[in-house]
Design a protein around this motif. Sequence first.
Motif, PDB file in Angstrom:
ATOM      1  N   CYS A 103       0.855  -1.191   0.000  1.00 29.88           N
ATOM      2  CA  CYS A 103       0.000   0.000   0.000  1.00 29.88           C
ATOM      3  C   CYS A 103       0.891   1.241   0.000  1.00 29.88           C
ATOM      4  O   CYS A 103       1.609   1.493   0.965  1.00 29.88           O
ATOM      5  N   VAL A 104       0.838   2.009  -1.079  1.00 28.23           N
ATOM      6  CA  VAL A 104       1.722   3.163  -1.228  1.00 28.23           C
ATOM      7  C   VAL A 104       0.937   4.431  -1.551  1.00 28.23           C
ATOM      8  O   VAL A 104      -0.210   4.379  -1.991  1.00 28.23           O
ATOM      9  N   GLN A 105       1.599   5.559  -1.332  1.00 28.94           N
ATOM     10  CA  GLN A 105       1.095   6.844  -1.815  1.00 28.94           C
ATOM     11  C   GLN A 105       2.044   7.265  -2.932  1.00 28.94           C
ATOM     12  O   GLN A 105       3.216   7.560  -2.689  1.00 28.94           O
ATOM     13  N   VAL A 106       1.538   7.263  -4.157  1.00 26.27           N
ATOM     14  CA  VAL A 106       2.414   7.488  -5.303  1.00 26.27           C
ATOM     15  C   VAL A 106       2.845   8.952  -5.402  1.00 26.27           C
ATOM     16  O   VAL A 106       2.116   9.862  -4.977  1.00 26.27           O
ATOM     17  N   LYS A 157       6.311   6.112  -0.418  1.00 26.42           N
ATOM     18  CA  LYS A 157       6.062   5.793   0.985  1.00 26.42           C
ATOM     19  C   LYS A 157       4.961   4.733   1.086  1.00 26.42           C
ATOM     20  O   LYS A 157       4.113   4.595   0.206  1.00 26.42           O
ATOM     21  N   VAL A 158       4.972   4.009   2.196  1.00 27.66           N
ATOM     22  CA  VAL A 158       4.025   2.903   2.368  1.00 27.66           C
ATOM     23  C   VAL A 158       3.199   3.065   3.643  1.00 27.66           C
ATOM     24  O   VAL A 158       3.587   3.773   4.570  1.00 27.66           O
ATOM     25  N   TYR A 159       2.062   2.370   3.656  1.00 32.13           N
ATOM     26  CA  TYR A 159       1.238   2.230   4.858  1.00 32.13           C
ATOM     27  C   TYR A 159       1.435   0.800   5.358  1.00 32.13           C
ATOM     28  O   TYR A 159       0.951  -0.153   4.742  1.00 32.13           O
ATOM     29  N   SER A 178      11.259   2.063   7.253  1.00 24.67           N
ATOM     30  CA  SER A 178      11.975   3.306   6.951  1.00 24.67           C
ATOM     31  C   SER A 178      11.241   4.154   5.918  1.00 24.67           C
ATOM     32  O   SER A 178      11.577   5.318   5.723  1.00 24.67           O
ATOM     33  N   HIS A 179      10.218   3.577   5.280  1.00 28.30           N
ATOM     34  CA  HIS A 179       9.429   4.308   4.280  1.00 28.30           C
ATOM     35  C   HIS A 179       7.964   4.456   4.720  1.00 28.30           C
ATOM     36  O   HIS A 179       7.103   4.785   3.915  1.00 28.30           O
ATOM     37  N   ALA A 180       7.694   4.213   6.005  1.00 26.47           N
ATOM     38  CA  ALA A 180       6.306   4.161   6.482  1.00 26.47           C
ATOM     39  C   ALA A 180       5.696   5.536   6.715  1.00 26.47           C
ATOM     40  O   ALA A 180       6.318   6.425   7.293  1.00 26.47           O
ATOM     41  N   LEU A 181       4.450   5.675   6.280  1.00 23.54           N
ATOM     42  CA  LEU A 181       3.668   6.884   6.539  1.00 23.54           C
ATOM     43  C   LEU A 181       2.884   6.764   7.843  1.00 23.54           C
ATOM     44  O   LEU A 181       2.474   7.770   8.414  1.00 23.54           O
ATOM     45  N   ASP A 182       2.652   5.544   8.284  1.00 20.23           N
ATOM     46  CA  ASP A 182       1.824   5.312   9.472  1.00 20.23           C
ATOM     47  C   ASP A 182       2.611   4.651  10.599  1.00 20.23           C
ATOM     48  O   ASP A 182       2.064   3.867  11.375  1.00 20.23           O
TER      49      ASP A 182
END
Length: 204
Positions: A103-106, A157-159, A178-182
């Motif tokens: 699950c990403v935010q492009v 970034k990922v959820y 390390s790339h998490a939004l949540d």
Amino acid sequence: ARFVPSFTAVMLCGLIGVDGFLAPLPLRPASPFCLRQTGKAASARIPVMVSRFEGEGVEPAYNVLGMELQCCCADVRGGVGTGFFRDGHCSTGPTDEGRHTVCVQVTEEFLAFSKMVGNDLSTPMPQYLFPGLIPGDIWCLCAQRWVQALEEGKAPKVYLRATHVKTLQYTDLETLTSHALDLDEAEKEVAALDQLRDQLNKSL
């Protein structure tokens, strides 16, 4: 410090201790785009939580934290839900050869990269219920594509809470974290489950 969740037994997932009792742990959407609008008139639309597709051939719905897989995006700009099954979740199964589990935010940078390597995610393809993505959209991305973008410094970034556990076949939790939004929300939920586990251990 590295975030390493303890994988509480599945039977405990979704529960939290309250004064010695067990109560449901409220499932919050991993991303802010997990409500699908219903109704014709915009003023009359009622947001409803979508259900995850289930059935034969669908992998158990756990995320990379070992908890229940949460919604990624149920309504992409008023269109369809994301995911291989278009139910808003990054679920997978044998028929999902691409493993649409992250699950990403492009971002604009990622979309340009993806198009350059032959995977145009910006152009709508209605025959596949694909609306075409713009920067800021939330989408279930193929795990191998995310890793490819990571290697080129273009990974979105990922959820974590909406990223399927099968993603760990392609990358590790530390990299995803390390790339998490949540990350803050994920840490709180893991801590709540750890607290419940400790309470149960003491009561045995």
